[in-house]
Design a protein around this motif. Structure first.
Motif, short mmCIF file in Angstrom:
data_model
loop_
_atom_site.label_atom_id
_atom_site.label_comp_id
_atom_site.label_asym_id
_atom_site.label_seq_id
_atom_site.Cartn_x
_atom_site.Cartn_y
_atom_site.Cartn_z
N ARG A 160 -56.73 12.79 -19.33
CA ARG A 160 -55.61 12.31 -20.12
C ARG A 160 -55.33 13.26 -21.28
O ARG A 160 -56.26 13.76 -21.92
CB ARG A 160 -55.91 10.91 -20.64
N SER A 161 -54.07 13.51 -21.55
CA SER A 161 -53.68 14.48 -22.57
C SER A 161 -53.43 13.81 -23.92
O SER A 161 -52.77 12.76 -23.99
CB SER A 161 -52.41 15.23 -22.13
N ALA A 162 -53.94 14.46 -24.97
CA ALA A 162 -53.68 13.98 -26.32
C ALA A 162 -52.23 14.23 -26.73
O ALA A 162 -51.74 13.66 -27.70
CB ALA A 162 -54.63 14.66 -27.31
N TRP B 193 -48.20 8.32 -25.87
CA TRP B 193 -47.31 7.23 -25.47
C TRP B 193 -47.44 6.89 -23.97
O TRP B 193 -46.87 5.89 -23.50
CB TRP B 193 -45.87 7.59 -25.78
N TYR B 194 -48.18 7.72 -23.20
CA TYR B 194 -48.35 7.47 -21.77
C TYR B 194 -49.71 6.84 -21.52
O TYR B 194 -50.75 7.38 -21.92
CB TYR B 194 -48.24 8.78 -20.99
N SER B 195 -49.72 5.66 -20.90
CA SER B 195 -50.98 4.93 -20.70
C SER B 195 -51.38 4.82 -19.24
O SER B 195 -52.36 4.14 -18.92
CB SER B 195 -50.84 3.50 -21.29
N GLY B 196 -50.64 5.47 -18.33
CA GLY B 196 -50.94 5.37 -16.91
C GLY B 196 -52.07 6.29 -16.48
O GLY B 196 -52.71 6.96 -17.30
N MET C 36 -43.90 19.58 -19.42
CA MET C 36 -43.67 18.77 -20.61
C MET C 36 -43.94 19.57 -21.88
O MET C 36 -43.35 19.28 -22.94
CB MET C 36 -44.57 17.53 -20.57
N ASP C 37 -44.82 20.58 -21.78
CA ASP C 37 -45.11 21.40 -22.95
C ASP C 37 -43.89 22.17 -23.42
O ASP C 37 -43.78 22.50 -24.61
CB ASP C 37 -46.26 22.37 -22.64
N LEU C 38 -42.94 22.46 -22.52
CA LEU C 38 -41.76 23.24 -22.89
C LEU C 38 -40.69 22.39 -23.57
O LEU C 38 -39.69 22.94 -24.06
CB LEU C 38 -41.18 23.93 -21.64
N ILE C 39 -40.84 21.05 -23.55
CA ILE C 39 -39.87 20.20 -24.25
C ILE C 39 -40.57 19.41 -25.38
O ILE C 39 -40.04 18.40 -25.86
CB ILE C 39 -39.16 19.22 -23.30
N GLY C 40 -41.75 19.92 -25.76
CA GLY C 40 -42.46 19.30 -26.88
C GLY C 40 -42.96 17.90 -26.58
O GLY C 40 -43.05 17.07 -27.50
N TYR C 41 -43.23 17.63 -25.30
CA TYR C 41 -43.74 16.32 -24.88
C TYR C 41 -42.84 15.19 -25.33
O TYR C 41 -43.28 14.15 -25.84
CB TYR C 41 -45.18 16.12 -25.38
N ASP C 42 -41.54 15.38 -25.14
CA ASP C 42 -40.51 14.44 -25.59
C ASP C 42 -40.52 13.18 -24.71
O ASP C 42 -40.16 13.23 -23.53
CB ASP C 42 -39.14 15.12 -25.53
N GLN C 43 -40.90 12.04 -25.27
CA GLN C 43 -40.99 10.81 -24.50
C GLN C 43 -39.62 10.33 -24.03
O GLN C 43 -39.47 9.86 -22.89
CB GLN C 43 -41.64 9.70 -25.33
N GLU C 44 -38.60 10.46 -24.85
CA GLU C 44 -37.26 10.00 -24.47
C GLU C 44 -36.74 10.80 -23.28
O GLU C 44 -36.13 10.22 -22.37
CB GLU C 44 -36.31 10.13 -25.66
#
Length: 638
Positions: free
Chosen positions: A219-221, A225-228, A173-181
């Motif tokens: 859990r990552s800062a 947007w992720y609450s699981g 996820m770090d390589l896509i800037g933690y993009d939620q979409e």
């Protein structure tokens, strides 16, 4: 205090710490899981991170890991976590996982055994091995690539093999800037595939970075947007399905008969499902004999009750015939017994499935011969389409009917891995070529029963005053098989022996007129001839067969049909150049010109016997001399 006393006390404290550690972990639940996905999705890195964060790396290992990381170079990190798992030299050189690597670690809540499975399609068979005992699969997806064919393949295989929990770990996820979409889109794509594939297992999506440690153990800062749950929280709390095994009916596949002395006889094995107590009524399958459990013995002593997952020795009240490969079960709820099945097979060998060829089938402690019919279809894991197929190639997943040479004890794979999952083994090379799941027994297997008759093969043979035999002549085309077999039969006829000659060409005018000369057709040709020869020996005849029969596996298949000593393999050993020079039927000329395909010795192999009962060389002797030689070796015929 003396130095010796100090050392002794230190050793005692270390021993106490070890005992305390073992006691702490002894009663924790165990989760077996696999990591799978495509090449470079970060499986080994993830496992390395889990080991590191759970403090399961010794100081000397950490120092060696740091040194190796500097040597191979890392992506701005001090440690290359993948090196903890990729132990093979070839893996470190290529930067990929080839074999299945197993690692153990534990947290305060649970113990874990993790299998790092290879991602390359070439090593899909290794993934099947790793998943065969897993409770959960972590399916990694590169966030940049999304759901790809190998993602679907591994998800479908995990479903087939019975893995009940799937974690879709969207990695890097770090390589896509933690993009939620982008993360949501990947989860939606996988959810759509799961619905299409009919996968009912639970699956959970988690955004992670194995390299940076996001959402692995904390859990990552970077993903507010992720609450699981984090990945580790999920692994520690996911419900284990193997606890259901104890509530099922009792099953114990027998591994060996324990007979240390004349006063003790027990049957040892691992209880796959259910529980058992002294006094319980049991049934031994496939014989169906019943008895009662008198005691349950382990290394720690006798038990009042044993449950699924325990290795025990069970003693009976009666002298019931029971041996390795049998299954001890609850008397009033036994598993099924059959010899014909519908199955799903994952083909794991570079050589394709040979339809009709006899393979070893190993199911638990049972080992039998089995033949696979032409697949009903194979599954395209990308589209879930059912495709027509004549065979199974490497990594293919197909549904096919299968028959064993004798009944086996089984349950559908969905009910029992132990009695529903099998492997296929090549009889010549001893390679494991396939893994499969039994669905159900075929109705025709249940409706067709052997009809006992009063006059059997012994009476037929005694009436003819001879011992039945199959004289199996094998060799290249033009070697002289038919000529020598004919000479042998004439001599047996003069000796008032009752015979019948099955010739390869003659049989193809009737019984096998529908068969061609592909490898599959050749296998079926020999299978049919073997069955006919067996019927003729049941009638008390001496049967002579003259067939090229180029494959050892098929000759061994026919040998296995006959009682010990009744199959006589006669190798007509003629060099290819001599047989081709004779070319009585002009077949070699056609084969050399390309007009005749799959001709033995030219573009199809001939596998010479290793240890034939009789060998004759038609270069060194005439057909008449060869016949006399064979008759002398066969005597006496009664």
């Amino acid at each position: 205090m003396s130095e010796a006393d100090t050392i002794y006390k230190t050793d005692a404290l270390i021993a106490e710490d070890i005992d305390a550690y073992l006691e702490t972990h002894q009663h924790k639940s165990l989760l077996r899981f696999i990591t799978c996905g495509s090449v470079d999705d970060g499986k080994s890195t993830l496992i390395g991170r889990l080991l590191y964060d759970s403090k399961m790396i010794f100081e000397d290992q950490l120092e060696a890991l740091q040194a190796d990381s500097k040597r191979v170079g890392t992506q701005g990190q001090e440690i290359d976590f993948a090196l903890l798992v990729d132990g093979l030299a070839a893996e470190r050189e290529q930067g990929i996982t080839i074999d299945v690597a197993y690692r153990f670690f534990a947290t305060e809540k649970r113990k874990f055994i993790v299998a790092d499975c290879p991602g390359h399609e070439q090593y899909t068979r290794n993934m099947v091995t790793g998943a065969s005992t897993a409770d959960l699969a972590i399916l990694l997806v590169d966030a940049r690539k999304g759901v790809i064919v190998q993602t679907r393949r591994h998800a479908y295989l995990a479903h087939l093999i019975g893995v009940k929990n799937i974690v879709l770990a969207v990695n890097k996820m770090d390589l896509i800037g933690y993009d939620q979409e982008r993360y949501n889109s990947i989860c939606d794509d996988f959810r759509a595939f799961v619905r299409e594939a009919g996968i009912s297992e639970n699956f959970t999506c988690i955004p992670i970075s194995g390299l940076a440690g996001d959402n692995i153990t904390s859990r990552s800062a970077n993903t507010p947007w992720y609450s699981g749950d984090t990945l580790m929280e999920h692994l520690e709390t996911v419900e284990l399905n193997n606890t259901d095994d104890q509530s099922k009916a009792f099953r114990l596949p027998v591994q060996w008969v324990n007979r240390p002395n004349l006063d003790f006889r027990g049957f040892s094995g691992l209880i796959s499902t259910g529980s058992v107590k002294p006094g319980d009524a049991i049934r031994v399958l496939p014989s169906g004999k019943t008895s009662t459990v008198t005691k349950i013995v382990t290394l720690e002593g006798e038990l009042e009750e044993a449950v699924a997952g325990q290795s025990v020795t069970i003693c009976f009240a009666d002298e019931v015939d029971c041996s390795r490969g049998n299954v001890i079960a609850t008397a009033d709820n036994p598993p099924e017994v059959s010899d014909q099945f519908e199955t799903t097979i994952v083909w794991m060998d570079d050589d394709p499935l040979h339809v009709g060829r006899s393979y070893w089938l190993k199911l638990g402690t049972q080992m039998v011969s089995a033949t696979v019919q032409q697949p009903k279809y194979t599954v395209n894991v990308n589209t879930m389409e059912h495709l027509a197929a004549k065979t199974l190639e490497l990594n293919a997943i197909g549904v096919a009917e299968l028959a064993t040479d004798k009944p086996i004890v089984f349950e559908p794979y969905t009910d029992s891995r132990a009695l529903g999952g099998f492997i296929l083994i090549d009889k010549i090379t001893n390679r494991t070529v396939g893994a499969g799941m039994l669905h159900f027994s075929l109705r025709r297997a249940q409706n067709v029963h052997w009809q006992a008759t009063d006059i059997g093969r012994e009476e037929h043979a005694n009436l003819k005053n001879q011992k039945p035999r199959v004289l199996w002549f094998t060799g290249l085309s033009g070697s002289g098989k038919s000529t020598i077999a004919n000479e042998v039969e004439k001599r047996l006829n003069l000796m008032n022996r009752h015979t019948f000659l099955l010739d390869g060409d003659n049989v193809r005018h009737g019984l096998n007129k529908d068969l061609g000369f592909t490898e599959a057709d050749r296998i079926e040709n020999i299978r049919r001839v073997g069955e006919v020869a067996k019927l003729m020996t049941d009638a008390g005849l001496i049967v002579l067969t003259a067939f090229i029969s180029p494959f050892r596996a098929e000759r061994d298949m026919v040998r296995a049909m006959m009682p010990e000593g009744e199959f006589v393999e006669i190798f007509v050993d003629t060099p290819l150049e001599v047989a081709e020079e004779r070319d009585v039927k002009g077949l070699y000329k056609k084969a050399r010109s390309g007009a005749l395909k799959n001709f033995t010795g030219i573009d199809s192999p001939y596998e010479a016997p290793f240890n034939p009962e009789i060998r004759v060389n038609t270069v060194e002797m005439t057909a008449a001399d060869a016949a006399e030689h064979i008759i002398r070796l066969l005597m006496p015929l009664k």
